[in-house]
Motif scaffolding. Sequence first.
Motif, mmCIF file in Angstrom:
data_model
loop_
_atom_site.group_PDB
_atom_site.id
_atom_site.type_symbol
_atom_site.label_atom_id
_atom_site.label_comp_id
_atom_site.label_asym_id
_atom_site.label_seq_id
_atom_site.Cartn_x
_atom_site.Cartn_y
_atom_site.Cartn_z
ATOM 1 N N VAL A 278 0.818 -1.216 0.000
ATOM 2 C CA VAL A 278 0.000 0.000 0.000
ATOM 3 C C VAL A 278 0.856 1.271 0.000
ATOM 4 N N GLY A 279 2.172 1.093 0.010
ATOM 5 C CA GLY A 279 3.059 2.247 -0.041
ATOM 6 C C GLY A 279 4.468 1.834 0.320
ATOM 7 N N GLY A 280 5.407 2.720 0.019
ATOM 8 C CA GLY A 280 6.794 2.446 0.362
ATOM 9 C C GLY A 280 7.589 3.730 0.441
ATOM 10 N N ASP A 281 8.700 3.645 1.167
ATOM 11 C CA ASP A 281 9.577 4.810 1.238
ATOM 12 C C ASP A 281 11.028 4.379 1.189
ATOM 13 N N LEU A 282 11.866 5.337 0.824
ATOM 14 C CA LEU A 282 13.314 5.170 0.816
ATOM 15 C C LEU A 282 13.856 6.393 1.544
ATOM 16 N N VAL A 283 14.414 6.169 2.742
ATOM 17 C CA VAL A 283 14.767 7.294 3.600
ATOM 18 C C VAL A 283 16.253 7.296 3.963
ATOM 19 N N GLU A 284 16.674 8.433 4.501
ATOM 20 C CA GLU A 284 17.990 8.605 5.139
ATOM 21 C C GLU A 284 19.162 8.748 4.169
ATOM 22 N N VAL A 285 18.910 9.022 2.904
ATOM 23 C CA VAL A 285 20.017 9.404 2.020
ATOM 24 C C VAL A 285 20.436 10.836 2.378
ATOM 25 N N SER A 286 21.750 11.038 2.532
ATOM 26 C CA SER A 286 22.261 12.370 2.873
ATOM 27 C C SER A 286 23.263 12.823 1.811
ATOM 28 N N PRO A 287 22.812 13.601 0.850
ATOM 29 C CA PRO A 287 23.682 13.989 -0.273
ATOM 30 C C PRO A 287 25.006 14.633 0.114
ATOM 31 N N PRO A 288 25.096 15.430 1.195
ATOM 32 C CA PRO A 288 26.414 15.991 1.507
ATOM 33 C C PRO A 288 27.478 14.929 1.802
ATOM 34 N N TYR A 289 27.058 13.743 2.213
ATOM 35 C CA TYR A 289 28.000 12.655 2.482
ATOM 36 C C TYR A 289 28.051 11.651 1.336
ATOM 37 N N ASP A 290 27.486 12.029 0.219
ATOM 38 C CA ASP A 290 27.367 11.136 -0.946
ATOM 39 C C ASP A 290 28.129 11.760 -2.110
ATOM 40 N N THR A 291 29.449 11.830 -1.948
ATOM 41 C CA THR A 291 30.239 12.645 -2.886
ATOM 42 C C THR A 291 30.211 12.102 -4.307
ATOM 43 N N SER A 292 30.027 10.792 -4.481
ATOM 44 C CA SER A 292 29.989 10.222 -5.829
ATOM 45 C C SER A 292 28.585 10.238 -6.414
ATOM 46 N N GLY A 293 27.579 10.431 -5.575
ATOM 47 C CA GLY A 293 26.199 10.304 -6.039
ATOM 48 C C GLY A 293 25.706 8.869 -6.027
ATOM 49 N N ASN A 294 26.575 7.909 -5.660
ATOM 50 C CA ASN A 294 26.183 6.497 -5.739
ATOM 51 C C ASN A 294 25.048 6.137 -4.792
ATOM 52 N N THR A 295 25.010 6.777 -3.628
ATOM 53 C CA THR A 295 23.956 6.449 -2.666
ATOM 54 C C THR A 295 22.595 6.872 -3.209
ATOM 55 N N ALA A 296 22.535 8.072 -3.766
ATOM 56 C CA ALA A 296 21.276 8.535 -4.354
ATOM 57 C C ALA A 296 20.914 7.721 -5.596
ATOM 58 N N LEU A 297 21.938 7.330 -6.349
ATOM 59 C CA LEU A 297 21.697 6.480 -7.524
ATOM 60 C C LEU A 297 21.096 5.151 -7.101
#
Length: 317
Positions: A278-297
């Motif tokens: 009935v729903g879903g989330d993806l939480v706790e990505v912190s872009p300032p600590y994601d210098t390559s962008g891989n975490t957000a990717l």
Amino acid sequence: MTKELFQPLSGNEMPRFGGPATFMRLPACTLADQLDVAFLGVPFDIGTSNRPGARLAPRQIRDESRMLRPYNMATRAAPFDSLRVADVGDVAINTFNLLKSIDIIEKHFSAVLESGAIPLTMGGDHTIVLPILRAMHRRHGPVGLVHVDAHADINDHMFGEKIAHGTPFRRAVEEGLLDTQRVVQIGLRGTGYAADDFDWSRNQGFRVVQAEECWYQSLAPLMREVVAKVAPGPVYLSLDIDGIDPAYAPGTGTVEIGGLTVPQTLEIIRGCRGLDLVGGDLVEVSPPYDTSGNTALLAANLLFEMLCVLPGVEYRA
Ligand code: MN
Ligand code: MN
């Protein structure tokens, strides 16, 4: 009348680095557009205990979703061939007031659910799951839960505060938002204060799968057990990116070693196929600590995988 379906903007129509950054380059819509699935962001991180930055994640996840194509080569899911999916933007939280923000989030998700759309949410820190579950409860009653995380998030309080990113599932149990016999937590690990940090969950009836139980193996067998526990009935999927090992997902606030691999996480999400999600989330990505962008990717890809297991998705032979 057949509904109009939306497709992600192709890389052959506009370069992938061009145009507005909506999730998967889908149309920007409103809740009035009668969507089956609504991607939305909650740019909120004032419930964070350690490294901040998750407020910046919805934009970063949208940007890193630019490479995603509409068809799942592994599972053959073609979600955009049967579901009307779009990006409905962000929740306008009050970044100066946590409690007011919680109410804003709950009202916003109640409206999403009333519109008939299944929300897939880009956090934000994990505090946001409490108001989301409150909205879910109003529509669906107590829900089952598949929760991937390094942490149980069942603290009674943090620094004396009852609502923070480490407390949402304790509050959810107290408020009767969860069907406690249909809850599974996967990936828990690290240092704690006492055994009760995880055993409180077990004492509620949750199945707790600590990370060590996952090491060195496929999680497909585990997911058969998970499905048997959480089905039938409505199920919510909450994925904290720190459940995945920091080797793959360093861009987060409360890092723990020895976590899940990316293939294991894909097995978890794909193993949810057939559930009444009935729903879903993806939480706790912190872009300032994601210098390559891989975490957000990674987060963007995992949200696409969640879309691919929602009820009503067609699979092409
Ligand atoms: Mn969490
Ligand atoms: Mn966590």
